[in-house]
Design a protein around this motif. Structure first.
Motif: not given
Length: 260
Positions: A128-136, A140-144
């Protein structure tokens, strides 16, 4: 017996590695071989579903934290939590410091011990922490990340099902798929997966290509270390070990993507 068709392999992969309503029509070594080679395809579909939900929430105005939680929840839901349960059971078996037979008995119990709870907690927090950072950073980064990590998780299963990796016990999913994929073919699937990940990373620019390819390679490396340790510790693989490998690879892939 009739020759295994590509459809048999796809049904085996989706029927055993996801909770999608796919009926497995053949349950033999030939179907298992084809199915484990198709495992990354099942991961791709799971990842696309996760990215789709995260993206939909983002478009509806949700913040990156909610999108991250939803994205992490989709793979759990689409596997009925089996991979997470396998991770927890594997952690309990490894953490027990018991002989192999006793450790396997602990893993087969329905309850989760302290090692399993702690491992689940930190793995899910990390995801969750990584996905939060990427979606922030961007949708596109979160989706990839969602797609690549889910595919990497199933690539790890293809490699773990290669010839030379024995089952730890005579029954169960581990015995059904252990050693079914020729080593060279497993490596070829892994190389193709890394190349496909680089293609997905191209959406994020030239550096994204290198980062996504590297995350798959490192994810498979982490899963391989766990696989070898489990084979030494338990004498082979089980269905729980396969679940632990998938979650290890997925989490490692996400962490590597966050480091960029």
């Amino acid at each position: 017996m009739s020759r295994t068709s590509p459809a048999d392999g796809i049904r085996f992969a989706f029927g055993t590695l996801t909770a999608l309503p796919v009926r497995v029509t053949r349950w033999d070594r030939e179907a298992a071989r084809a199915g484990m080679q198709c495992a990354p395809l099942a991961g791709l579909v799971v990842g696309l579903c996760a990215a789709g939900l995260g993206g939909a929430l983002t478009l509806l105005g949700a913040g990156p934290l909610l999108a991250a939680v939803a994205t992490a929840a989709v793979p759990a839901a689409l596997t009925r939590g089996l991979h997470l349960d396998g991770l927890a059971d594997t952690a309990d078996g490894l953490g027990s410091a018991k002989p192999a037979d006793e450790a396997l008995r602990i893993m087969k119990q329905s309850d989760i011990g302290p090692f399993g709870v702690i491992t689940l907690l930190f793995v899910l927090l990390a995801q969750v922490a990584v996905l939060f950072e990427l979606y922030e950073r961007s949708w596109a980064e979160g989706a990839v990340a969602a797609v690549v990590s889910a595919a990497a998780a199933r690539l790890a299963l293809t490699l773990a099902a290669r010839t030379g990796v024995p089952p730890a016990r005579p029954g169960g999913l581990g015995a059904a798929v252990a050693g079914v994929v020729p080593r060279g073919r497993a490596l070829l699937v892994a190389a193709a997966g890394a190349g496909a990940a680089a293609g997905a990373g191209a959406l994020l620019g030239p550096y994204g290509m290198a980062r996504t390819a590297a995350c798959v390679v490192l994810a498979l490396g982490a899963a391989e270390l766990l696989l070898r340790h489990c084979v030494r510790r338990f004498g082979g693989v089980t269905g729980d070990v396969f679940g632990g490998l998938a979650e290890t690879a997925a989490t490692t892939a996400l962490v590597v993507l966050a480091l960029g």
